[in-house]
Design a protein around this motif. Sequence first.
Motif, mmCIF file in Angstrom:
data_model
loop_
_atom_site.group_PDB
_atom_site.id
_atom_site.type_symbol
_atom_site.label_atom_id
_atom_site.label_comp_id
_atom_site.label_asym_id
_atom_site.label_seq_id
_atom_site.Cartn_x
_atom_site.Cartn_y
_atom_site.Cartn_z
ATOM 1 N N GLU A 114 0.822 -1.198 0.000
ATOM 2 C CA GLU A 114 0.000 0.000 0.000
ATOM 3 C C GLU A 114 0.866 1.262 0.000
ATOM 4 O OE1 GLU A 114 -0.506 -2.591 1.978
ATOM 5 O OE2 GLU A 114 -2.631 -2.920 2.394
ATOM 6 N N GLY A 115 1.911 1.244 0.805
ATOM 7 C CA GLY A 115 2.709 2.458 0.935
ATOM 8 C C GLY A 115 3.703 2.666 -0.196
ATOM 9 N N ASN A 116 4.432 1.610 -0.540
ATOM 10 C CA ASN A 116 5.586 1.788 -1.421
ATOM 11 C C ASN A 116 5.535 1.032 -2.738
ATOM 12 O OD1 ASN A 116 7.114 3.512 0.266
ATOM 13 N ND2 ASN A 116 7.526 1.748 1.600
ATOM 14 N N GLY A 117 4.478 0.312 -2.994
ATOM 15 C CA GLY A 117 4.404 -0.432 -4.246
ATOM 16 C C GLY A 117 5.460 -1.514 -4.320
ATOM 17 N N LEU A 118 5.879 -1.829 -5.523
ATOM 18 C CA LEU A 118 6.903 -2.851 -5.731
ATOM 19 C C LEU A 118 8.277 -2.187 -5.780
ATOM 20 C CD1 LEU A 118 5.097 -4.907 -8.552
ATOM 21 C CD2 LEU A 118 5.320 -5.567 -6.145
ATOM 22 N N SER A 119 9.268 -2.859 -5.220
ATOM 23 C CA SER A 119 10.632 -2.311 -5.241
ATOM 24 C C SER A 119 11.226 -2.466 -6.635
ATOM 25 C CB SER A 119 11.494 -3.081 -4.242
ATOM 26 O OG SER A 119 11.742 -4.387 -4.736
ATOM 27 N N ASN A 120 12.327 -1.780 -6.873
ATOM 28 C CA ASN A 120 12.990 -1.901 -8.173
ATOM 29 C C ASN A 120 13.413 -3.335 -8.451
ATOM 30 O OD1 ASN A 120 12.685 0.757 -8.962
ATOM 31 N ND2 ASN A 120 14.587 1.399 -7.962
ATOM 32 N N ASP A 121 13.898 -4.030 -7.418
ATOM 33 C CA ASP A 121 14.303 -5.425 -7.613
ATOM 34 C C ASP A 121 13.118 -6.292 -8.026
ATOM 35 O OD1 ASP A 121 16.854 -4.790 -6.968
ATOM 36 O OD2 ASP A 121 16.825 -5.693 -4.959
ATOM 37 N N GLU A 122 11.967 -6.022 -7.394
ATOM 38 C CA GLU A 122 10.770 -6.803 -7.735
ATOM 39 C C GLU A 122 10.303 -6.489 -9.151
ATOM 40 O OE1 GLU A 122 9.241 -7.096 -3.088
ATOM 41 O OE2 GLU A 122 8.529 -5.476 -4.373
ATOM 42 N N ILE A 123 10.368 -5.209 -9.495
ATOM 43 C CA ILE A 123 9.966 -4.784 -10.852
ATOM 44 C C ILE A 123 10.834 -5.474 -11.900
ATOM 45 C CG2 ILE A 123 10.127 -2.781 -12.403
ATOM 46 C CD1 ILE A 123 7.575 -2.622 -10.866
ATOM 47 N N GLU A 124 12.106 -5.653 -11.569
ATOM 48 C CA GLU A 124 13.005 -6.273 -12.553
ATOM 49 C C GLU A 124 12.744 -7.765 -12.741
ATOM 50 O OE1 GLU A 124 17.123 -5.161 -12.396
ATOM 51 O OE2 GLU A 124 16.620 -3.039 -12.170
ATOM 52 N N LEU A 125 12.022 -8.369 -11.802
ATOM 53 C CA LEU A 125 11.636 -9.782 -11.966
ATOM 54 C C LEU A 125 10.531 -9.964 -13.002
ATOM 55 C CD1 LEU A 125 11.331 -11.007 -8.248
ATOM 56 C CD2 LEU A 125 13.085 -11.684 -9.898
ATOM 57 N N CYS A 126 9.887 -8.867 -13.391
ATOM 58 C CA CYS A 126 8.652 -8.978 -14.177
ATOM 59 C C CYS A 126 8.907 -8.994 -15.679
ATOM 60 C CB CYS A 126 7.719 -7.819 -13.836
ATOM 61 S SG CYS A 126 7.216 -7.843 -12.117
ATOM 62 N N ASP A 127 8.052 -9.708 -16.389
ATOM 63 C CA ASP A 127 8.123 -9.749 -17.842
ATOM 64 C C ASP A 127 7.459 -8.526 -18.468
ATOM 65 O OD1 ASP A 127 9.318 -12.446 -18.241
ATOM 66 O OD2 ASP A 127 7.549 -13.058 -17.121
ATOM 67 N N VAL A 128 6.460 -8.012 -17.818
ATOM 68 C CA VAL A 128 5.733 -6.833 -18.300
ATOM 69 C C VAL A 128 5.377 -5.968 -17.103
ATOM 70 C CG1 VAL A 128 3.673 -5.967 -19.471
ATOM 71 C CG2 VAL A 128 4.579 -8.174 -20.092
ATOM 72 N N ILE A 129 5.368 -4.663 -17.320
ATOM 73 C CA ILE A 129 4.904 -3.741 -16.285
ATOM 74 C C ILE A 129 3.647 -3.039 -16.798
ATOM 75 C CG2 ILE A 129 5.494 -1.742 -14.868
ATOM 76 C CD1 ILE A 129 7.170 -4.229 -14.308
ATOM 77 N N VAL A 130 2.649 -2.983 -15.935
ATOM 78 C CA VAL A 130 1.385 -2.341 -16.299
ATOM 79 C C VAL A 130 1.176 -1.130 -15.395
ATOM 80 C CG1 VAL A 130 -1.129 -2.625 -16.337
ATOM 81 C CG2 VAL A 130 0.350 -4.497 -17.079
ATOM 82 N N THR A 131 0.739 -0.020 -15.980
ATOM 83 C CA THR A 131 0.392 1.133 -15.157
ATOM 84 C C THR A 131 -0.884 1.758 -15.685
ATOM 85 O OG1 THR A 131 1.328 3.029 -13.986
ATOM 86 C CG2 THR A 131 1.566 3.034 -16.366
ATOM 87 N N ILE A 132 -1.658 2.315 -14.784
ATOM 88 C CA ILE A 132 -2.945 2.911 -15.141
ATOM 89 C C ILE A 132 -2.731 4.388 -15.433
ATOM 90 C CG2 ILE A 132 -5.227 3.497 -14.215
ATOM 91 C CD1 ILE A 132 -4.922 0.880 -12.505
#
Lengths: 233, 233
Positions: A114-132
């Motif tokens: 809720e406060g900080n979202g996903l960390s940069n390390d977690e984001i780098e694990l992802c195949d795609v990033i989605v934002t609204i």
Amino acid sequence: MIYVVFVEPETPGNIGFLARTMKNFGLSDMVLINPCQLENESYYQAMHAREVVRNAKVYNSIPEFLEAEKIDFTVGTTGEAGGSYNLPRIAVTPDKFAENLNLTGKMALLFGREGNGLSNDEIELCDVIVTIPTHEDYPIMNITHAAAIVLYEIFKKKKSYPREELEEASKVEKDGLIGTMDDIVEKLGYPEHKSKNASLVFRRIIGRAFISGREAHTLKGTLRRINERLLEK
Amino acid sequence: MIYVVFVEPETPGNIGFLARTMKNFGLSDMVLINPCQLENESYYQAMHAREVVRNAKVYNSIPEFLEAEKIDFTVGTTGEAGGSYNLPRIAVTPDKFAENLNLTGKMALLFGREGNGLSNDEIELCDVIVTIPTHEDYPIMNITHAAAIVLYEIFKKKKSYPREELEEASKVEKDGLIGTMDDIVEKLGYPEHKSKNASLVFRRIIGRAFISGREAHTLKGTLRRINERLLEK
């Protein structure tokens, strides 16, 4: 199969709100990563989706979950999409994401704290990033409201699924592509940050393009050939 | 101008959730019809949209509000869309609604009570009814999550996006990538049909991946470097 993953939820009620939204859009596989204690509030806010909370799987970390459930495709969500200079956070909108989605294999949709979202390390694990897309005056949404929009877009597009003739490449095939491209990039004599960026961009493109098994096969052949030619030098 | 109208809210926190969602999508004109008492929770859940709650106008009834604010166009929302025999509740989806929206004059978007939604009498006051497509097992959404989806669809159709820094690569940039890849493929010594396939697959992937200008730039650098290394051989 779609897992909805709440990473380190801090507020018990939000687990319930997410569960309800999941059931509204026909999803039931909830995963909680290192969550706060479940409380009555978690079940209360879930309303008629209490069983989603009750059946949620709990893991200590994202990598542990990805490994244990053999996830093929990992989708991150962020309220802080990258500007053009923040490559890891360059993102697609939920409708574009849903449009290109081919639901074969196991997909994990990650929603951050809720406060900080996903960390940069977690984001780098992802195949795609989605934002609204949101208004610049206040771009950060409540996490369960953001989830509602992403799940809604996926639900909207589901009618046309599954497109069998376009079976998506497996995780193994895609990892093979990414690995070969990494080998190529390594031979280009880039400084480390540049080769990291080059690899990341390639991975994201592969993640977003929903390539078929057949396409992966052709591309793999091309990359392998490039790699060999560079070796011969 | 868009008024977001919460009809007889029962839970103080929901007023805050709605205010936050409104601000996320660039809206600030909140109306509360015969609301529960505002509490700290209303302001807390609004986060950085507290002024939306503070500036909310309060009326005793919907007709009183419609009259006082000279509303031109009234939109109802319902989780119980009518079958073909329930004329008042025959509804459109939020995307169809947004698509046909012509934002001139004053529009009121009505969101009903948490427990019971809008009454039949209230629904009959509306010019259009909007309903969100949901799964038949649990069609009724939390009111503020439903509102997030409706406001998102309206926002999407407005001009304020895509945000420029995330602009998709231009056709020229993408053609540049494809051209460079063609040059690479040509150097691989493939028979003609194979090189044609390799180029086609790459083009399709680029087409589907919605790559940003920045990503195109990085990938172009990588491809150019590969191409040069192959030349040197």
